[in-house]
Design a protein around this motif. Structure first.
Motif, mmCIF file in Angstrom:
data_model
loop_
_atom_site.group_PDB
_atom_site.id
_atom_site.type_symbol
_atom_site.label_atom_id
_atom_site.label_comp_id
_atom_site.label_asym_id
_atom_site.label_seq_id
_atom_site.Cartn_x
_atom_site.Cartn_y
_atom_site.Cartn_z
ATOM 1 N N HIS A 158 -6.719 -9.106 -4.265
ATOM 2 C CA HIS A 158 -6.904 -7.665 -4.407
ATOM 3 C C HIS A 158 -6.273 -7.234 -2.985
ATOM 4 O O HIS A 158 -5.753 -8.025 -2.266
ATOM 5 C CB HIS A 158 -8.181 -6.827 -4.331
ATOM 6 N N PRO A 159 -5.537 -6.038 -2.987
ATOM 7 C CA PRO A 159 -4.568 -5.565 -1.841
ATOM 8 C C PRO A 159 -5.691 -5.846 -0.643
ATOM 9 O O PRO A 159 -6.822 -5.633 -0.333
ATOM 10 C CB PRO A 159 -4.643 -4.198 -2.028
ATOM 11 N N ASP A 160 -5.079 -6.260 0.590
ATOM 12 C CA ASP A 160 -5.605 -6.954 1.566
ATOM 13 C C ASP A 160 -4.905 -6.960 3.002
ATOM 14 O O ASP A 160 -3.717 -6.827 2.768
ATOM 15 C CB ASP A 160 -6.527 -8.053 1.320
ATOM 16 N N CYS A 209 10.254 -1.831 -2.839
ATOM 17 C CA CYS A 209 11.520 -0.479 -2.330
ATOM 18 C C CYS A 209 11.364 -0.034 -1.035
ATOM 19 O O CYS A 209 12.266 0.180 -0.357
ATOM 20 C CB CYS A 209 11.151 0.706 -3.500
ATOM 21 N N GLN A 210 10.314 0.183 -0.404
ATOM 22 C CA GLN A 210 9.827 0.244 0.769
ATOM 23 C C GLN A 210 8.693 -0.662 1.439
ATOM 24 O O GLN A 210 7.837 -0.962 0.527
ATOM 25 C CB GLN A 210 9.585 1.755 1.015
ATOM 26 N N PRO A 211 8.385 -0.643 2.670
ATOM 27 C CA PRO A 211 7.506 -1.449 3.177
ATOM 28 C C PRO A 211 5.761 -1.013 2.770
ATOM 29 O O PRO A 211 5.717 0.263 2.776
ATOM 30 C CB PRO A 211 7.549 -1.352 4.685
ATOM 31 N N THR A 212 5.100 -1.856 2.099
ATOM 32 C CA THR A 212 4.027 -1.809 1.518
ATOM 33 C C THR A 212 2.653 -2.269 2.128
ATOM 34 O O THR A 212 2.428 -3.374 2.026
ATOM 35 C CB THR A 212 3.956 -2.120 -0.037
ATOM 36 N N PRO A 213 2.271 -1.562 2.887
ATOM 37 C CA PRO A 213 1.008 -2.031 3.759
ATOM 38 C C PRO A 213 -0.161 -2.588 2.640
ATOM 39 O O PRO A 213 -0.259 -2.110 1.663
ATOM 40 C CB PRO A 213 0.348 -0.945 4.548
ATOM 41 N N LEU A 214 -0.884 -3.723 3.129
ATOM 42 C CA LEU A 214 -1.876 -4.260 2.427
ATOM 43 C C LEU A 214 -1.482 -4.960 1.395
ATOM 44 O O LEU A 214 -2.185 -5.363 0.380
ATOM 45 C CB LEU A 214 -3.126 -3.180 1.790
#
Length: 331
Positions: A158-160, A209-214
């Motif tokens: 999962h996003p982390d 496309c752009q920096p994606t945190p987590l």
């Protein structure tokens, strides 16, 4: 009186100067408005040309355009499974590549029986790294590979936060998301160049496309695929090779099962079957597309979002998904 006259003249000079600045600003505003109008019209045309017109005209003969066989990695589920079926419906023979032999055999039989095409399977675990490719190359050498679909990929549980990832997960992202596509292209490309035709589809993600945190390592691996595809196009388009970067938003697959919000299928989060049906129609038309009309609208809007706003929004979204998954416990 002279002082009054001087003040009046000063105001007049200031007015002339301001008028000059106002005219300049008005010209800049008019040019910007014209640019935005042109961009809007062009984006609307692109949306219609990619996602609606191809559905109204006769389907392209992919065998004639590219060749008899298509290789689909990660082909037993999700986008890969239904992309393979879409290609088979157009009489392209299918080679499925994945690590689960039982699922591969079942899907290969289903495709062969339903669409009356030839099928073959290759059982391989891309996470094992460089040791798998010599044997894989030997199997592919005697096939006329016209289409390569690099679909295999892995996501986080999962996003982390990046520091929470295990070493095994980091190497899996590198071996599968980056290594597999790179080596598969390197193996099939010489044959395409020799025949002067072929198509390569690398499935990336809108997170590239752009920096994606987590989603830091995942989005970076997908950014590699996107840049790899775009550069490859400039190298090999003159030799008849079509290279496409697919950059979808969320699709309802096993990768999104961590979230109850993303699992249900809807217009914004389509099923893999619906997505593949749309994406195949863009093959040979656009070399960089989301593959799905609603995702294209999101992508066009996303291009105008400043990086800081994108990062802020995706952080909030991914953190919500992270907390949801954490509360649900292990999957």
């Amino acid at each position: 009186m002279a002082a009054v006259d001087s003040f009046s003249l000063l105001l007049r000079d200031i007015g002339r100067t301001c008028n000059c600045y106002m005219e300049t600003l008005a010209l800049i505003g008019a040019l910007y408005t014209a640019k935005m109008c042109f961009t809007f019209v062009n984006d609307t045309y692109t949306l219609v040309r990619l996602h609606f017109i191809p559905r109204l005209v006769r389907k392209a003969d992919l065998v004639k355009l590219y060749g008899q066989w298509a290789v689909v990695t990660g082909g037993t589920s999700g986008i890969g499974k239904y992309y393979a079926k879409e290609l088979a419906s157009r009489k392209v023979n299918i080679i499925l590549v994945s690590r689960n032999q039982e699922k591969l055999e079942a899907l290969a039989r289903e495709i062969a029986d339903t669409y009356e095409v030839e099928t073959a399977i290759i059982v391989v675990d891309f996470n094992k790294g460089s040791e798998i490719y010599p044997a894989l190359k030997n199997v592919l050498e005697d096939k006329e590979i016209g289409i390569l679909v690099n679909n295999v990929g892995v996501f986080y549980t999962h996003p982390d936060y990046f520091a929470n990832l295990t070493w095994d997960k980091i190497w899996e992202l590198i071996n599968v998301n980056i290594g597999a596509a790179t080596m598969m292209v390197h193996m099939v490309l010489p044959g395409m160049v020799e025949r002067k035709k072929g198509a390569i589809v690398n499935i990336s993600s809108m997170s590239c496309c752009q920096p994606t945190p987590l989603m830091t390592a995942y989005s970076a691996s997908k950014a590699y695929l996107d840049h790899f595809s775009r550069a490859l196009h400039y190298e090999y388009a003159p030799q008849g090779i079509f290279v496409q970067s697919l950059i979808p938003f969320f699709i309802s697959t096993n990768m999104t099962k961590f979230s109850k919000e993303l699992t249900p299928k809807n217009f914004l989060v389509p099923s893999a079957e619906v997505y593949a049906h749309h994406a195949v129609t863009t093959l040979g038309i656009s070399r960089r597309t989301t593959g799905y009309w609603l995702h294209t609208i999101l992508f066009l809007l996303g291009q105008y979002i400043p990086e800081w706003l994108w990062a802020w929004g995706t952080y909030r979204m991914n953190n919500t998904l992270r907390l949801e998954a954490t509360l649900q416990g292990p999957h």
